[in-house]
Design a protein around this motif. Structure first.
Motif, PDB file in Angstrom:
ATOM      1  N   VAL A 471      46.859  36.818  31.939  1.00 25.95           N
ATOM      2  CA  VAL A 471      46.136  35.813  32.713  1.00 25.95           C
ATOM      3  C   VAL A 471      44.662  36.191  32.718  1.00 25.95           C
ATOM      4  CG1 VAL A 471      45.907  34.683  34.947  1.00 25.95           C
ATOM      5  CG2 VAL A 471      48.170  35.373  34.128  1.00 25.95           C
ATOM      6  N   GLU A 472      43.803  35.313  32.160  1.00 20.66           N
ATOM      7  CA  GLU A 472      42.382  35.594  32.025  1.00 20.66           C
ATOM      8  C   GLU A 472      41.581  34.609  32.872  1.00 20.66           C
ATOM      9  OE1 GLU A 472      41.583  35.269  27.896  1.00 20.66           O
ATOM     10  OE2 GLU A 472      42.778  37.019  27.327  1.00 20.66           O
ATOM     11  N   GLY A 473      40.779  35.137  33.788  1.00 19.76           N
ATOM     12  CA  GLY A 473      39.963  34.310  34.664  1.00 19.76           C
ATOM     13  C   GLY A 473      38.543  34.160  34.130  1.00 19.76           C
ATOM     14  N   HIS A 474      37.987  32.937  34.229  1.00 15.56           N
ATOM     15  CA  HIS A 474      36.644  32.649  33.725  1.00 15.56           C
ATOM     16  C   HIS A 474      35.886  31.796  34.743  1.00 15.56           C
ATOM     17  CE1 HIS A 474      37.817  33.966  29.613  1.00 15.56           C
ATOM     18  NE2 HIS A 474      38.994  33.449  29.947  1.00 15.56           N
ATOM     19  N   SER A 475      34.572  31.780  34.613  1.00 21.49           N
ATOM     20  CA  SER A 475      33.719  30.948  35.460  1.00 21.49           C
ATOM     21  C   SER A 475      32.648  30.305  34.592  1.00 21.49           C
ATOM     22  CB  SER A 475      33.072  31.787  36.570  1.00 21.49           C
ATOM     23  OG  SER A 475      32.097  32.647  36.014  1.00 21.49           O
ATOM     24  N   ASP A 476      31.896  29.389  35.191  1.00 20.97           N
ATOM     25  CA  ASP A 476      30.756  28.848  34.455  1.00 20.97           C
ATOM     26  C   ASP A 476      29.574  29.818  34.586  1.00 20.97           C
ATOM     27  OD1 ASP A 476      29.485  28.402  36.916  1.00 20.97           O
ATOM     28  OD2 ASP A 476      30.282  26.374  37.067  1.00 20.97           O
ATOM     29  N   GLY A 477      28.453  29.475  33.981  1.00 19.38           N
ATOM     30  CA  GLY A 477      27.327  30.398  33.947  1.00 19.38           C
ATOM     31  C   GLY A 477      26.347  30.245  35.088  1.00 19.38           C
ATOM     32  N   ALA A 478      26.611  29.311  36.027  1.00 22.88           N
ATOM     33  CA  ALA A 478      25.692  29.135  37.144  1.00 22.88           C
ATOM     34  C   ALA A 478      25.916  30.225  38.188  1.00 22.88           C
ATOM     35  CB  ALA A 478      25.898  27.754  37.771  1.00 22.88           C
ATOM     36  N   GLY A 479      24.846  30.658  38.843  1.00 19.67           N
ATOM     37  CA  GLY A 479      24.986  31.610  39.939  1.00 19.67           C
ATOM     38  C   GLY A 479      24.849  33.056  39.511  1.00 19.67           C
ATOM     39  N   ASP A 480      25.102  33.950  40.469  1.00 18.13           N
ATOM     40  CA  ASP A 480      24.954  35.384  40.271  1.00 18.13           C
ATOM     41  C   ASP A 480      26.082  35.929  39.398  1.00 18.13           C
ATOM     42  OD1 ASP A 480      23.722  38.005  41.121  1.00 18.13           O
ATOM     43  OD2 ASP A 480      25.771  38.316  41.801  1.00 18.13           O
ATOM     44  N   PRO A 481      25.787  36.782  38.388  1.00 22.92           N
ATOM     45  CA  PRO A 481      26.851  37.311  37.516  1.00 22.92           C
ATOM     46  C   PRO A 481      27.925  38.080  38.282  1.00 22.92           C
ATOM     47  CG  PRO A 481      24.697  37.683  36.533  1.00 22.92           C
ATOM     48  CD  PRO A 481      24.439  37.174  37.917  1.00 22.92           C
ATOM     49  N   ALA A 482      27.531  38.861  39.297  1.00 22.08           N
ATOM     50  CA  ALA A 482      28.530  39.613  40.062  1.00 22.08           C
ATOM     51  C   ALA A 482      29.457  38.667  40.816  1.00 22.08           C
ATOM     52  CB  ALA A 482      27.840  40.576  41.028  1.00 22.08           C
ATOM     53  N   TYR A 483      28.887  37.587  41.362  1.00 19.70           N
ATOM     54  CA  TYR A 483      29.717  36.613  42.066  1.00 19.70           C
ATOM     55  C   TYR A 483      30.654  35.903  41.091  1.00 19.70           C
ATOM     56  CZ  TYR A 483      31.025  32.318  44.490  1.00 19.70           C
ATOM     57  OH  TYR A 483      31.736  31.285  45.032  1.00 19.70           O
ATOM     58  N   ASN A 484      30.152  35.570  39.902  1.00 19.51           N
ATOM     59  CA  ASN A 484      30.998  34.910  38.900  1.00 19.51           C
ATOM     60  C   ASN A 484      32.169  35.797  38.488  1.00 19.51           C
ATOM     61  OD1 ASN A 484      29.467  32.584  38.863  1.00 19.51           O
ATOM     62  ND2 ASN A 484      28.171  33.261  37.184  1.00 19.51           N
ATOM     63  N   LEU A 485      31.909  37.111  38.327  1.00 15.07           N
ATOM     64  CA  LEU A 485      32.986  38.038  37.980  1.00 15.07           C
ATOM     65  C   LEU A 485      34.019  38.083  39.105  1.00 15.07           C
ATOM     66  CD1 LEU A 485      34.137  40.240  36.108  1.00 15.07           C
ATOM     67  CD2 LEU A 485      32.735  41.895  37.354  1.00 15.07           C
TER      68      LEU A 485
END
Length: 545
Positions: A471-485
């Motif tokens: 199971v691989e989780g992803h986000s878009d590129g908006a916002g803070d990188p730490a928050y996206n992770l």
């Protein structure tokens, strides 16, 4: 999701700053006292630095509360802008009319505001966050703002807040005028193991429990994995409590923490500053390290070394090309002879069918031995009829030919190996099936369609005991990188929770968080960001099955 399980009134490890959860350790209290002294005593320029996630923002909020009644506070969250954009932003925060056309008009109104504040016994505190993004030109303009005074009295305090790289920027010769005006500086270090335990205990108390949810070895594992950085401690502890909830455990042990650290892929670099400032002690501006510029005599030598290195590289490249021109064919033939009798090279997946690509339009993949597809996919998994067509029948020979004895059979050539056998599988995990679940912005909730997709994946896993789910989780590129992770990890955990609820053992589901590192579309458009906010479920053979 796990609040009721641990009897909590609120989530204890959110990464967004919350004044209710503010915890000031000994180092934070020392830094607060030093900076408060600099503000109240009109020391002019102040500096606070620290690694990413050490709690600089929490310290800023504490300072704002301490001096709010006696100062006008303006915070610039991102100084990566042009000069006039900087002035317009500053004017908006100070409620100055923004119809000025040039720098002179702004400075006239800004000075009037400074004098009015001073006459009302209030100071102006300008906080510039993320100061490592400042360029030399903007640094100089900010320095010139401090030239506004009243009979030698400072009317504005400028407070730089940034990562450790900002000290290196200040050390440059071009920025010496700004560096020499910094009278108070403080470097915020990471927490030690005892402070990490106090920090975790404090947040759990505020969240509504007096129970020790994290065992002592678990706290030690958190400190080792997060390197004492509060933001990473929050991410790791939240993930560990979610895992304990899924397993039905009432406490978090060291094994759970280490497993979550591996799933999150937390990697921390070494601390940058050293000396007294890196240890959390106050440092005078004169102690700021300087970068030694090369002398005039050293510059020609460096230039000559680069030229010689370029010539050597060009000569080596020409020699290689000439050698290949004369001996390339012989080398290729010898390599081909050495390759006979060995295993075939690894197979490359056809374009568009590599692991991670959508399987809806791709031909079905062969299942591992001992696995069978679900009923609805049985027809897809079967090979095409043309591939298994029997050899065509030969017509009976005429009577005149039947009496002729058959000719001696020719030597049968070794059957040629199919092209698919000429290449071995790629090193990536062999994907049997793949499902994608999409999410709304800043959400970890599964909508009805997503739940249906997860249920389908769970049914395939239950029907094939020899499989596992990646199971691989992803986000878009908006916002803070730490928050996206962090957000991508929460999404992956939400899908894992749903799979476990469908009857799968947690050991069959492994999660990974990638943040915004692996987009499938551009992050410049809303449609592209919608595609990137996803969790991918890859069903692969279980190791050892």
């Amino acid at each position: 999701m796990y609040r009721n399980h641990f009897e909590l009134t609120k989530k204890p490890f959110e990464i967004s700053p919350d004044p209710e959860f503010l915890w000031l350790g000994e180092k934070h209290r020392e830094g607060l006292a030093v900076l408060k002294y600099g503000i109240l005593e009109n020391k002019g320029f102040l500096l606070i630095t620290g690694e990413v996630g050490t709690g600089k923002t929490a310290l800023i909020r504490a300072i704002e509360r301490e001096v709010k009644a006696r100062a006008i506070i303006v915070t610039i969250p991102d100084p990566g802008m042009g000069l006039m954009d900087f002035y317009h932003f500053l004017a908006a925060e100070l409620n100055i009319e923004r119809d000025f056309r040039n720098k002179g008009e702004f400075l006239a109104r800004f000075k009037r505001l400074m004098l009015e504040a001073f006459s009302g016994y209030r100071r102006v505190l300008l906080i510039i966050d993320e100061s490592q993004r400042l360029n030399h030109e903007l640094l100089e303009e900010i320095r010139l703002l401090s030239n506004i005074d009243l009979e030698g009295k400072v009317v504005i305090n400028i407070f730089f807040v940034g990562q450790s790289e900002f000290r290196e920027i200040l050390a440059r010769e071009e920025n010496r005028a700004v560096r020499q005006r910094i009278t108070v500086s403080y470097h915020l270090p990471a927490l030690d193991e005892a402070e990490t335990a106090q920090y975790i205990r404090h947040r759990l108390r505020v969240a509504g429990t007096q129970r020790e949810i994290f065992t002592a070895p678990a706290v030690q594992a958190v400190h080792e994995s997060a390197k004492g950085l509060p933001r990473l401690i929050n991410i790791l502890c939240d993930h560990a409590m979610m895992t304990a909830y899924i397993r039905g455990a009432k406490t978090v042990d060291a094994e759970i923490v280490r497993e979550c650290a591996r799933e999150l892929g937390i990697t921390i670099g070494e601390a940058v500053p050293g000396g007294k400032t890196a240890g959390g002690k106050r440092a005078d501006a004169a102690e700021t390290p300087r970068t030694k510029a090369p002398s005039a005599a050293e510059r020609p030598r460096a230039s000559g070394s680069r030229v010689r290195a370029a010539l050597v590289f060009a000569l080596v490249l020409l020699a290689l090309l000439a050698g290949w021109h004369f001996y390339g064919d012989a080398v290729s033939q010898q390599l081909a002879l050495w390759g006979k009798g060995r295993e075939a090279p690894a197979a490359a997946f056809p374009r568009g069918q590599e692991p991670g690509a959508s399987l809806q339009a791709a031909p079905p993949l062969p299942l591992a031995a001992g696995l069978r597809p679900p009923p609805e996919d049985a027809a897809k998994a079967a090979p095409p009829a043309e591939a298994a067509a029997p050899a065509p029948r030969q017509a009976a020979p005429p009577a005149s030919e039947q009496a002729t004895p058959p000719a001696a059979p020719e030597a049968t050539a070794e059957p040629r190996r199919p092209a698919a056998e000429a290449v071995a599988p790629a090193p990536r995990p062999f994907v049997l099936q793949e499902f994608t679940v999409f999410f709304d912005p800043n959400s970890i909730e599964l909508n009805p369609r997503a739940r249906e997709t997860v249920a389908t994946a769970a049914g395939l896993l239950r029907a094939s005991p020899g499989t596992a789910a990646l199971v691989e989780g992803h986000s878009d590129g908006a916002g803070d990188p730490a928050y996206n992770l962090f957000l991508s990890g929460k999404r992956a955990m939400a899908v894992k929770t749903q799979l476990v609820a469908q009857g799968l053992h947690p050991d069959r589901v492994n999660i990974t968080a990638f943040g915004a590192e692996r987009p499938v579309d551009t992050n410049e458009t809303a449609e592209g960001r919608n595609k990137n906010r996803r969790v991918v479920i890859r069903i692969v053979p279980r190791p050892g099955s």
